[in-house]
Design an enzyme around this catalytic site. Structure first.
Site, mmCIF file in Angstrom:
data_model
loop_
_atom_site.group_PDB
_atom_site.id
_atom_site.type_symbol
_atom_site.label_atom_id
_atom_site.label_comp_id
_atom_site.label_asym_id
_atom_site.label_seq_id
_atom_site.Cartn_x
_atom_site.Cartn_y
_atom_site.Cartn_z
ATOM 1 N N ARG A 71 -14.355 6.119 30.077
ATOM 2 C CA ARG A 71 -13.406 5.002 30.523
ATOM 3 C C ARG A 71 -12.385 4.477 29.261
ATOM 4 N NH1 ARG A 71 -12.086 1.696 34.732
ATOM 5 N NH2 ARG A 71 -11.996 -0.377 34.412
ATOM 6 N N GLY A 82 2.429 3.708 25.914
ATOM 7 C CA GLY A 82 3.367 2.648 25.570
ATOM 8 C C GLY A 82 3.961 1.972 26.722
ATOM 9 N N ASP A 84 3.971 -0.934 29.972
ATOM 10 C CA ASP A 84 3.441 -2.224 30.164
ATOM 11 C C ASP A 84 2.614 -2.025 31.432
ATOM 12 O OD1 ASP A 84 4.679 -3.427 28.351
ATOM 13 O OD2 ASP A 84 6.562 -3.685 29.368
ATOM 14 N N SER A 86 0.244 0.943 33.850
ATOM 15 C CA SER A 86 -0.923 1.518 33.827
ATOM 16 C C SER A 86 -0.270 3.263 33.588
ATOM 17 C CB SER A 86 -1.818 1.575 34.674
ATOM 18 O OG SER A 86 -1.288 2.283 35.864
ATOM 19 N N PRO A 167 -5.237 0.495 37.943
ATOM 20 C CA PRO A 167 -4.891 0.337 39.456
ATOM 21 C C PRO A 167 -6.608 -0.292 39.830
ATOM 22 C CG PRO A 167 -5.443 2.646 39.043
ATOM 23 C CD PRO A 167 -5.248 2.050 37.801
ATOM 24 N N HIS A 197 -16.470 9.403 37.947
ATOM 25 C CA HIS A 197 -17.377 8.495 38.418
ATOM 26 C C HIS A 197 -18.586 9.004 38.691
ATOM 27 C CE1 HIS A 197 -13.567 5.801 39.842
ATOM 28 N NE2 HIS A 197 -14.037 5.653 38.142
ATOM 29 N N SER A 254 -29.340 11.278 38.954
ATOM 30 C CA SER A 254 -28.031 11.992 38.364
ATOM 31 C C SER A 254 -27.122 10.988 37.883
ATOM 32 C CB SER A 254 -27.397 12.964 39.268
ATOM 33 O OG SER A 254 -26.126 13.246 38.992
HETATM 34 C C1 HEM Z 1 -7.311 5.740 40.833
HETATM 35 C C2 HEM Z 1 -7.953 5.640 39.670
HETATM 36 C C3 HEM Z 1 -9.065 5.098 39.281
HETATM 37 C C4 HEM Z 1 -9.568 3.740 39.692
HETATM 38 C C5 HEM Z 1 -9.155 2.915 40.773
HETATM 39 C C6 HEM Z 1 -10.922 3.388 38.824
HETATM 40 C C7 HEM Z 1 -11.695 2.577 39.215
HETATM 41 C C8 HEM Z 1 -12.675 2.018 38.256
HETATM 42 C C9 HEM Z 1 -13.604 0.767 38.538
HETATM 43 C C10 HEM Z 1 -13.194 -0.568 39.371
HETATM 44 C C11 HEM Z 1 -14.624 0.948 37.583
HETATM 45 C C12 HEM Z 1 -15.768 0.023 37.415
HETATM 46 C C13 HEM Z 1 -15.212 -0.941 36.184
HETATM 47 C C14 HEM Z 1 -16.334 -2.059 35.886
HETATM 48 O O1 HEM Z 1 -16.877 -2.613 36.488
HETATM 49 O O2 HEM Z 1 -16.394 -2.531 34.498
HETATM 50 C C15 HEM Z 1 -14.643 2.179 36.828
HETATM 51 C C16 HEM Z 1 -15.549 2.759 35.945
HETATM 52 C C17 HEM Z 1 -15.300 4.095 35.560
HETATM 53 N N1 HEM Z 1 -14.167 4.969 35.509
HETATM 54 FE FE1 HEM Z 1 -12.937 4.652 37.040
HETATM 55 N N2 HEM Z 1 -11.312 4.369 38.170
HETATM 56 C C18 HEM Z 1 -9.976 5.332 38.195
HETATM 57 C C19 HEM Z 1 -10.039 6.614 37.605
HETATM 58 C C20 HEM Z 1 -10.742 7.215 36.546
HETATM 59 C C21 HEM Z 1 -10.482 8.263 35.764
HETATM 60 C C22 HEM Z 1 -9.478 9.280 36.014
HETATM 61 C C23 HEM Z 1 -11.806 8.456 35.001
HETATM 62 C C24 HEM Z 1 -11.927 9.602 34.093
HETATM 63 C C25 HEM Z 1 -12.327 9.671 32.826
HETATM 64 C C26 HEM Z 1 -12.861 7.467 35.438
HETATM 65 C C27 HEM Z 1 -13.861 7.027 34.752
HETATM 66 C C28 HEM Z 1 -14.718 5.890 34.895
HETATM 67 C C29 HEM Z 1 -15.855 5.779 34.275
HETATM 68 C C30 HEM Z 1 -16.614 6.705 33.326
HETATM 69 C C31 HEM Z 1 -16.367 4.544 34.402
HETATM 70 C C32 HEM Z 1 -17.901 3.693 34.406
HETATM 71 C C33 HEM Z 1 -17.469 2.948 32.931
HETATM 72 C C34 HEM Z 1 -18.709 2.517 32.342
HETATM 73 O O3 HEM Z 1 -19.777 2.426 32.898
HETATM 74 O O4 HEM Z 1 -18.746 1.774 31.496
HETATM 75 N N3 HEM Z 1 -11.888 6.247 36.070
HETATM 76 N N4 HEM Z 1 -13.460 2.864 37.444
#
Ligand code: HEM
Ligand SMILES: *[C@@H]1O[C@H](CO)[C@@H](O)[C@H](O)[C@H]1NC(C)=O
Ligand SMILES: *[C@@H]1O[C@H](CO)[C@@H](O)[C@H](O)[C@H]1NC(C)=O
Length: 332
Positions: A71, A82, A84, A86, A167, A197, A254
């Site tokens: 993340r 750079g 403003d 995302s 987003p 995810h 997993s």
């Molecule tokens: C449309 C794009 C994306 C949306 C809307 C999105 C949304 C989110 C949201 C809402 C969370 C939960 C955050 C929280 O509760 O603190 C999350 C967590 C996470 N996202 Fe995404 N995300 C997107 C793209 C990505 C991408 C491209 C990656 C690739 C690396 C990614 C990796 C992660 C990871 C690993 C977590 C868990 C973080 C943790 O456990 O500390 N996300 N994301």
């Protein structure tokens, strides 16, 4: 949870405003990155080995390091552009979805790694590269395979990653595709990257609307498996603050492994986030999801690694641009 829905609508409305600001990001020079950019630049010390040692030690204390870094890598990609708005230029201020300190964690450890690297090779390695290397290592330790991470980035002078807008999870697939495409990532890259995810957690706040009052219907999201609705409701009571967390990959064997089980879960209507569920349903992404779900776990690892490298090359600063921050928490 009417307010969550209202916030989503607001965020989307804001997104439209941010879209028109997209041209203000500076371009950067992605061609400047190299595999092993730091090799031989720190005397007898090897930058990637210093990072690897610390990441490994941290990983064996607990598996949350991979999701935190992934993340983080996403946020730094955004920040170094750079902009403003995302990476995805969809706006939707993260504050609308989460109070500060909720979404971004693990900063102390990044500073620890940075301090170690600084003590061997002062002023050499950017924070954004430390994140990139550590992310690769953490993913590899978590079962995702080891990809050839590129380095040579410099840090931006502008905002810290905390201030970046991502987003919201209610973003429609079509808008998400459009946003990734504007950044040079195609729909396949997007599906692979959202496969990130497969590890980590989400706070209830981000999906509570799906459990109780989906789009003001007073009912749960009909695309969510009922058994999952029930179990998530018990984790996220209706009148709670939304600060509880659940695994993004609902296969509990997993939840901290970087593999393709996330895709199997979302095909079974067991996505936590709305965007993730829509990936499995939308005609423009579902075939990619199906292919990933039925393939080998190692295929996902390879594809995900390549997509991470591609994402890491977006609008980077290199050469004489930007700076090498002394501390990752502060601009020099
Ligand atoms: C449309 C794009 C994306 C949306 C809307 C999105 C949304 C989110 C949201 C809402 C969370 C939960 C955050 C929280 O509760 O603190 C999350 C967590 C996470 N996202 Fe995404 N995300 C997107 C793209 C990505 C991408 C491209 C990656 C690739 C690396 C990614 C990796 C992660 C990871 C690993 C977590 C868990 C973080 C943790 O456990 O500390 N996300 N994301
Ligand atoms: C966020 O975290 C920092 C450091 O842990 C702390 O000083 C600050 O008070 C926190 N802010 C909020 C709003 O909780
Ligand atoms: C997307 O990009 C990848 C990697 O750059 C490429 O291999 C793939 O063919 C592209 N896919 C589509 C659908 O354009």
């Amino acid at each position: 949870m009417t307010s969550t829905v209202t916030n989503a609508v607001l965020a989307l409305a804001l997104g439209l405003i941010f879209l028109s600001l997209a041209g203000q990001c500076y371009a950067g020079s992605s061609a400047a990155l190299e595999v092993e950019f730091y090799k031989g630049k720190c005397g007898i010390f090897d930058v990637e080995s210093i990072v690897a040692g610390l990441v490994k030690a941290k990983f064996f204390k607990g598996p949350t390091i991979a999701p935190k870094f992934m993340r983080r890598a996403l946020l730094y990609t955004v920040e170094s552009a750079g902009c403003d708005a995302s990476l995805l230029l969809i706006g939707g201020s993260s504050e609308r979805f989460a109070p500060p300190n909720l979404s971004v964690r693990g900063h102390e450890f990044i500073d620890e790694v940075k301090d170690a690297v600084e003590s061997f090779c002062p002023g050499l390695v950017s924070c954004v590269d430390i994140i990139a290397i550590a992310t690769r290592d953490a993913i590899s330790l978590s079962g995702g395979g080891r990809y050839r991470v590129e380095t040579g980035r410099r840090d931006g002078f502008n905002s810290l990653a905390e201030n970046v807008d991502l987003p919201g999870p209610q973003i429609p697939v079509s808008e998400s595709i459009a946003a990734f495409t504007r950044k040079g990532l195609n729909v396949t890259d997007m599906v692979y990257l959202l496969g990130g995810h497969t590890v980590g957690v989400a706070h209830c706040l981000f999906f509570q609307d799906r459990l109780y009052n989906f789009q003001n219907t007073g009912r749960p999201d009909p695309t969510m498996d009922l058994e999952l609705v029930r179990s998530l409701r018990s984790r996220c009571p209706q009148e709670s603050t939304g600060k509880n967390i659940v695994s993004l990959d609902q296969n509990f064997l997993s939840s901290f492994i970087v593999d393709n089980s996330f895709y199997k879960q979302i095909l079974g209507k067991r996505a936590v986030l709305q965007i993730d569920q829509q990936l499995a349903l939308d005609p423009s992404t579902r075939d990619i999801v199906t292919t990933m779900a039925s393939g080998r776990a190692s295929d996902f690892g390879n594809n995900f690694g390549e997509a991470m490298v591609k994402m890491g090359a977006i609008q980077v600063l290199a050469g004489t641009e930007g700076e090498i921050r002394k501390s990752c928490s502060f601009i020099n």
